[in-house]
Motif scaffolding. Structure first.
Motif, mmCIF file in Angstrom:
data_model
loop_
_atom_site.group_PDB
_atom_site.id
_atom_site.type_symbol
_atom_site.label_atom_id
_atom_site.label_comp_id
_atom_site.label_asym_id
_atom_site.label_seq_id
_atom_site.Cartn_x
_atom_site.Cartn_y
_atom_site.Cartn_z
ATOM 1 N N PHE B 266 51.073 72.496 -23.899
ATOM 2 C CA PHE B 266 49.720 72.074 -24.287
ATOM 3 C C PHE B 266 49.376 70.761 -23.589
ATOM 4 C CE2 PHE B 266 47.124 69.406 -27.117
ATOM 5 C CZ PHE B 266 45.997 70.200 -27.273
ATOM 6 N N GLY B 269 48.755 70.909 -19.994
ATOM 7 C CA GLY B 269 47.576 71.660 -19.547
ATOM 8 C C GLY B 269 47.944 73.023 -19.003
ATOM 9 N N GLU B 270 49.105 73.548 -19.433
ATOM 10 C CA GLU B 270 49.536 74.874 -18.972
ATOM 11 C C GLU B 270 49.215 75.888 -20.057
ATOM 12 O OE1 GLU B 270 53.248 73.390 -16.190
ATOM 13 O OE2 GLU B 270 53.647 73.931 -18.255
ATOM 14 N N PHE B 271 48.235 76.736 -19.768
ATOM 15 C CA PHE B 271 47.730 77.643 -20.804
ATOM 16 C C PHE B 271 47.845 79.098 -20.385
ATOM 17 C CE2 PHE B 271 45.481 73.627 -21.308
ATOM 18 C CZ PHE B 271 45.783 73.340 -22.623
ATOM 19 N N GLN B 273 46.154 82.439 -19.908
ATOM 20 C CA GLN B 273 44.735 82.759 -19.662
ATOM 21 C C GLN B 273 44.363 84.128 -20.214
ATOM 22 O OE1 GLN B 273 42.894 80.423 -18.333
ATOM 23 N NE2 GLN B 273 44.434 79.070 -17.434
ATOM 24 N N TYR B 287 46.581 77.884 -26.667
ATOM 25 C CA TYR B 287 45.331 77.252 -27.109
ATOM 26 C C TYR B 287 44.094 78.009 -26.628
ATOM 27 C CZ TYR B 287 41.856 73.494 -27.609
ATOM 28 O OH TYR B 287 40.755 72.748 -27.939
ATOM 29 N N LYS B 288 44.095 78.397 -25.353
ATOM 30 C CA LYS B 288 42.923 79.107 -24.817
ATOM 31 C C LYS B 288 42.852 80.548 -25.306
ATOM 32 C CE LYS B 288 41.424 77.967 -20.457
ATOM 33 N NZ LYS B 288 41.605 77.587 -19.029
#
Lengths: 231, 385
Positions: B266, B269-271, B273, B287-288
């Motif tokens: 998190f 910034g590795e999400f 998709q 998160y996304k």
């Protein structure tokens, strides 16, 4: 030369201090904060950038955005508190408080609306702001204070010690008043849009009044000086 | 600290003695026997007890006391009511293929009345409930599963041979209870039944009784949280420290997000998709994909489910925030982040698909058109000077 200077002077206008230096600085620091906060805020809501591929776990992009969001958040809190102090206590900016008189006067209200509808002349106002402006600024401050409150609630849930720990008690109380952390988050997002709409109209009205008011309204926020019509 | 521990021990001792004096339902069996029968050694049991001790925030000298509390748990009469619910909370405890010590204890505590597992039916069941309420008045623990419908005077839910409304049954049982636990999100906060438009007027248990209710939300709540709350009551005889929503702080103080195993991703910034993509395989942050861990207070990220085997986020789906009030309305859509929250049909349903950003951009567009029109007219016909 002296003659030229004399001829350049606009005969019917006089220079007047509209905004003091403290006022102008806080305005531009606040403007910068709002831009940084809105951009980083949209990233935090929906992370639209991915960091470059890195074998080492050191590229903390989301954390970086959050850091800048928090840094400028606290900058914004500081200038807002400072501005609130100026509004209530500054002698130099008493013209802001005087605006309340125009705000309570329905005649000025009607005349101001008619001016923007291009029907009537601009009414003579005693304070710095006309009634419509005053309402816009009051709602701006209501929104900004709610943004600060919701922001601090979100902050205390991420940082449990230090300042975050200090405000935890009251913030958790407000959190339950909002009906949970997800609602707090939603309000923070909705209020951001309120500020964006405010800024849009604010910039338009500033340019509009500067062009048609012919008093150098836009200059005032840079140099502090405005050309008032001689009355 | 030592003095504090000493006085605590004193309280616990008198509590345990009082509970031990209560009659057992089945005098031939005890929790110790049951555990042994199921192949759980004394050593395993003590390990579990030390775990629960740490869990409740007590020092290690309390391990024997906690073990004792678990052993006498079968003497505390419990009445378990089912309201508008799916029985998922009970089932999650009853149907584990490898039952934990928690669920074994739960199976053999003195459940005076529990519709799913009792042998009685019809008039007999009714008599059991009335009898238990009468016999153990002021002594029993009331556990309620499910929201309580209130519309049509509560007639959306009627139970038993007298067709009593759920509301009346719950009220009656709550009046004589020594302690009341709302088990699961439905009885804690109304749950799915109370989701908009809430046709049955389902409300949480705390709204139909004036007595304090300890909420143990979750859909289902983890067995540790249920048994832990029970152990806490056995030991202290008082309410645990509660948060603003009456959830015990020892279980619900932290956010899922705070102790999440994917938290590093998190911050990086590795999400993920989309489900099944490369990020999903690498265990990136969800998160996304709509994970509501940042807004949810529970201990799943530490506790997990099924003997610490796994939990939703480990399995690759985000948290849906099931232990939060009105999660069904507030956290949806479950596979979209909060930024894409949909509103419940503002403007007569027109706005049902609107997110904050969509509404914001629309208003901004209207503003821009207004500005352009005003500027154009002013250019042709300037304002009066």
């Amino acid at each position: 030369m002296a003659q030229l200077n004399e001829s350049l002077k606009i005969p019917c206008k006089e220079e007047e201090v509209e905004f003091g230096v403290a006022f102008r600085w806080q305005h531009w620091i606040r403007a910068l904060s709002i831009v940084v906060l809105a951009v980083s805020g949209f990233y935090l809501a929906y992370p639209f950038l991915s960091p470059p591929v890195n074998a080492e776990p050191t590229g903390f992009l989301y954390a970086l955005f959050r850091s800048w969001h928090e840094i400028f958040g606290f900058v914004l809190i500081s200038v807002i508190l400072y501005k609130t102090f100026l509004f209530f206590f500054s002698k130099q900016h008493a013209n802001e408080r005087t605006s309340l008189g125009d705000f309570l006067n329905p005649k000025v209200w009607m005349a101001q609306i008619k001016y923007y509808l291009l029907i009537e002349k601009h009414p003579a106002i005693k304070g710095a702001y006309n009634p419509l402006q005053f309402v816009a600024y009051v709602s701006f401050y209501i929104m900004i204070f709610l943004l600060i409150l919701t922001g601090l609630i979100l902050y205390t849930n991420v940082y449990h010690s230090g300042f975050g720990g200090l405000i935890n008690g009251p913030m958790r109380f407000f959190e339950s008043l909002f009906g949970g952390l997800s609602t707090v988050r939603l309000f923070h997002h909705i209020l951001t849009w309120g500020i964006i709409l405010f800024v849009t109209v604010h910039v338009y009205m500033a340019i509009y009044n500067s062009i048609f008011g012919k008093e150098g309204g836009m200059d005032a926020i840079f140099s502090g000086l405005k050309w008032k019509k001689k009355h | 600290m030592e003095n504090y521990d000493k006085s605590l021990k004193k309280i616990f001792k008198s509590r345990l003695q009082a509970i031990q004096k209560l009659p057992k339902i089945d005098n031939n069996k005890s929790i110790v026997d049951i555990l042994e029968e199921k192949g759980i050694s004394r050593r395993d049991f003590m390990k579990w007890a030390s775990y629960m001790t740490a869990y409740l925030g007590l020092s290690s000298s309390f391990v024997p006391t906690v073990a004792k509390a678990a052993e006498v748990a079968d003497r505390l009469p419990i009445i378990w009511l089912h309201m508008a619910e799916c029985t998922g909370c009970s089932e999650s405890l009853l149907r584990t293929d490898t039952p934990t010590i928690d669920s074994l204890i739960f199976d053999y505590i003195s459940l005076e009345y529990h519709e799913t597992i009792m042998a009685a039916s019809g008039w007999q069941a009714e008599q059991n409930l009335e009898g238990a309420i009468e016999k153990y008045k002021g002594k029993y623990i009331l556990m309620v599963e499910g929201g309580i419908p209130t519309k049509l005077d509560g007639h959306f839910l009627t139970l038993g041979a007298f067709a009593k409304t759920g509301q009346d049954v719950a009220k009656e049982a709550a009046d004589g209870a020594a302690a009341i636990f709302a088990i699961g999100t439905c009885s804690s906060f109304g749950g799915i039944q109370a989701a908009a438009p809430n046709p049955t007027g389902a409300v949480p248990l705390s709204e139909i009784t004036g007595k304090p209710v300890i909420n143990v939300p979750g859909c289902p709540p983890s067995e540790k949280n249920i048994v832990g709350t029970l152990l806490h009551y056995i030991l202290y005889g008082t309410l645990p420290a509660l948060d603003a929503y009456n959830r015990p702080k020892w279980a619900y103080e932290n956010r899922i997000h705070d102790l999440c195993e994917r938290r590093g991703h998190f911050d990086a910034g590795e999400f993920v998709q989309s489900f099944g993509d490369e990020g999903a395989k690498k265990g990136y942050c969800l998160y996304k994909m709509g994970c509501k861990g940042p807004y949810t207070f529970n201990n799943c990220s530490k506790e997990r489910f099924n003997q610490h085997t796994s939990w939703p986020i480990q399995a690759g789906h985000g948290c849906i925030g099931c232990s939060e009030p009105q999660f069904w309305d507030k956290m949806g859509p479950f596979e979209e982040p909060m930024a894409d929250h949909l509103f419940h049909g503002p403007f007569g349903g027109l706005g049902a698909d609107a997110t904050v950003d969509k509404i914001g951009i629309s208003l901004l567009t209207v503003t821009a058109i207004g500005i352009a029109a005003h500027a154009a007219i002013s250019a042709v016909k300037p304002p009066k000077e």
